[in-house]
Design an enzyme around this catalytic site. Structure first.
Site, PDB file in Angstrom:
ATOM      1  N   LYS A 111       0.806  -1.300  -0.117  1.00 40.12           N
ATOM      2  CA  LYS A 111       0.060  -0.251   0.047  1.00 40.12           C
ATOM      3  C   LYS A 111       0.927   1.332  -0.008  1.00 40.12           C
ATOM      4  O   LYS A 111       0.443   2.611  -0.522  1.00 40.12           O
ATOM      5  CB  LYS A 111      -0.811   0.071   1.261  1.00 40.12           C
ATOM      6  CG  LYS A 111      -1.759  -1.197   1.179  1.00 40.12           C
ATOM      7  CD  LYS A 111      -3.036  -1.384   0.247  1.00 40.12           C
ATOM      8  CE  LYS A 111      -4.025  -2.123   0.697  1.00 40.12           C
ATOM      9  NZ  LYS A 111      -3.554  -3.570   0.491  1.00 40.12           N
TER      10      LYS A 111
HETATM   11  C1  LIG Z   1      -4.084  -4.790  -0.005  1.00 39.19           C
HETATM   12  C2  LIG Z   1      -3.398  -6.079   0.118  1.00 39.19           C
HETATM   13  C3  LIG Z   1      -3.709  -6.986  -0.978  1.00 39.19           C
HETATM   14  C4  LIG Z   1      -4.592  -6.806  -1.901  1.00 39.19           C
HETATM   15  O1  LIG Z   1      -4.330  -5.780  -2.882  1.00 39.19           O
HETATM   16  P1  LIG Z   1      -5.733  -5.262  -3.849  1.00 39.19           P
HETATM   17  O2  LIG Z   1      -5.127  -4.208  -4.494  1.00 39.19           O
HETATM   18  O3  LIG Z   1      -6.764  -4.857  -2.536  1.00 39.19           O
HETATM   19  O4  LIG Z   1      -6.026  -6.539  -4.497  1.00 39.19           O
HETATM   20  C5  LIG Z   1      -2.650  -8.150  -0.902  1.00 39.19           C
HETATM   21  N1  LIG Z   1      -1.693  -8.293   0.071  1.00 39.19           N
HETATM   22  C6  LIG Z   1      -1.421  -7.293   0.835  1.00 39.19           C
HETATM   23  C7  LIG Z   1      -0.435  -7.475   1.948  1.00 39.19           C
HETATM   24  C8  LIG Z   1      -2.364  -6.165   0.994  1.00 39.19           C
HETATM   25  O5  LIG Z   1      -1.982  -5.433   1.770  1.00 39.19           O
END
Ligand SMILES: *Cc1c(COP(=O)(O)O)cnc(C)c1O
Length: 496
Positions: A111
């Site tokens: 993120k």
């Molecule tokens: C948010 C997240 C995901 C999923 O990503 P999306 O873009 O929502 O599909 C996968 N792994 C981790 C560690 C995340 O923080």
């Protein structure tokens, strides 16, 4: 003429800066680029560039109402020493596969790749649009977005941020990271419900016109840091382009050679960015969408029916515990031939009945995708076997992807060079990771922070700063609420 954004549910359009400020269109739709721009540099040329330079080359094609100076300054502010490696998103080879490590930012999850730049984009967009109101970021999190968004927005002048997370649906390190967040403008709330409840509640607040007017009178306007914001989607395209260019410049692949990309998926934002990268002309073959036991996307790719009416399962990959993948709406829009009417109708069905079915013609346009899922046991098994074979430790989310990729290769025999998006540091999920490697860690009396020391020892990787600082950080947030009390919490925080 610059690139405009269109709502997935009506003919509403917006410039990039407006779409970033708004997050969601008034009609409930998501903003999508009216056309997907083509890369105007070759992968060879991009292979000579730094992460920041590649970021500029990609983002300039999407955020066309930002000046060069504005965009470069946003990029420079975001991708600096906050990342603990010069490469920003390094590639690590293990078992002949490339793990694209997207967790070298402040909160050690992918993120950060987008949320370290979003505050800069939003502040710049506010200036461009002469917004005088204070921006209130409202965010639902399955664990990682909340911390990364707060880290990005903490004490940014002209903003406040409120984060809702499922009280019993995140890892203890994730929760600790959130409730220790500093900053005079941040608020964190644990809700008694799951991520979908939090997300639905936030969406409801966004579309409440009365509340909007009341906010305006008090000098506020809402915006979103969730992955529905194109200000998050666009920066995520960058690392796929960067990864390809790196593999090429390092001689791992040849000119024009395809790669397959596997992405551990929840809200469908990360894999959608890879889809956009492909549409821009990047030689990507298959987009492998990996789910955990909440396999609603796997079922969708297998049957053409999206059905969220099912049990919500808490897994060891909580950031993927999602039944309503918001960004899938953008893909639905594209495969319907950019048809807002069809998209609006299907999303209405999802909201009323909890399911919808796409046409055969739409399904044919999904042929670049492969859906797979991994159960808890396979996920743990993958962490263990990869560690035993190579010494490399991956987190639970990445392990879901790696396990699905193994299955894909077995089933298809496809030997195309493969990149797996590695979305979190194993230190963030130390308990699950260590138990996967040796079940003994579950039985003994290990606390989470001692487990990170053990992980550091066996993986021979230093404990990241983000985890170290948790040891002494005081808890600053203790608010909890029921899922129907979210509005009241917001009102109280903003003193409405
Ligand atoms: C948010 C997240 C995901 C999923 O990503 P999306 O873009 O929502 O599909 C996968 N792994 C981790 C560690 C995340 O923080």
């Amino acid at each position: 003429m610059g690139l405009l954004y269109k709502s997935t549910r009506s003919s509403r359009t917006a410039a990039a800066s407006e779409a970033i400020l708004k997050g969601l269109s008034e009609d409930g739709g998501l903003f999508v680029p009216e056309r997907i721009p083509a890369l105007d540099k070759t992968p060879r040329e991009l292979g000579k560039m730094s992460y920041r330079e590649v970021a500029y080359e990609v983002m300039k094609l999407y955020l066309t109402d930002f000046t060069e100076e504005e965009l470069k300054s946003c990029i420079a502010g975001a991708y600096d020493e906050k990342f603990d490696t010069e490469a920003v998103a390094p590639l690590v080879e293990a078992e002949g596969v490339w793990f694209l490590e997207l967790f070298h930012g402040k909160t050690i999850a992918f993120k950060d790749m987008a949320l370290s730049i979003l505050p800069y984009l939003m502040i710049t967009a506010a200036k461009k649009n002469h917004v005088e109101k204070e921006i209130v970021i409202l965010t639902a999190t399955s664990g990682d977005t909340g911390k990364a968004a707060m880290a990005g927005f903490a004490d940014v002048p002209g903003t406040k941020i409120i984060v809702f997370y499922p009280k019993n649906g995140v890892s203890s390190i994730q929760e600790r990271q959130m409730v220790t967040q500093k900053g005079g403008n941040v608020k964190v709330v644990g809700i008694h419900g799951n991520f979908d409840d939090a997300q639905t509640g936030v969406k409801k607040l966004f579309s409440d016109r009365e509340l909007e007017q009341e906010l305006a009178r008090a000098g506020y306007q809402f915006s979103s840091a969730n992955s529905i914001n194109i200000g998050r989607l666009v920066p995520q395209i960058v690392y796929y382009v960067y990864a390809y260019a790196r593999l090429l410049s390092e001689g791992r692949i040849g000119d024009g050679e395809q790669i397959n990309v596997t992405v551990p998926t929840g809200n469908f934002g990360n894999i959608l960015a890879a889809y956009y990268a492909k549409q821009m002309g990047l030689p990507i073959g298959k987009l492998i969408c990996a789910s955990n036991e909440n396999r609603v996307l796997f079922d969708f790719f297998s049957t053409g029916e999206y059905d969220k009416n099912r049990e919500f399962i808490l897994t060891s990959s909580p950031s993927m515990d999602i039944l309503i993948s918001s960004n899938l709406e953008r893909l639905i829009y594209h495969i319907s031939g950019d048809d807002a009417e069809t998209t609006a109708r299907l999303m209405e069905q999802l909201s009323v009945k909890g399911h919808y079915e796409i046409t055969e013609e739409m399904r044919e346009r999904l042929s670049d995708f492969y859906g797979g899922y991994a159960g808890e046991q396979e996920t743990f098994e993958k962490i263990r076997s990869l560690y035993e074979d190579t010494g490399y430790v991956i987190d639970t989310h990445t392990a879901v992807a790696a396990s699905v990729y193994d299955r894909y290769r077995e089933e298809t025999g496809d030997r195309t060079p493969a990149v797996i998006a590695s979305t979190a540091s194993p230190f963030k999920f130390a308990r699950s990771v260590m138990t996967a490697i040796d079940p003994g860690y579950a039985e003994a009396d290990w606390d989470d922070l001692s487990l990170t020391d053990e992980l550091s020892r066996i993986a021979n990787v230093e404990v990241p700063e983000a985890v170290k600082e948790l040891r002494s950080a005081p808890v600053l947030h203790t608010t909890e609420c029921e899922k129907d009390e979210m509005e009241a919490v917001v009102r109280q925080f903003l003193k409405l």
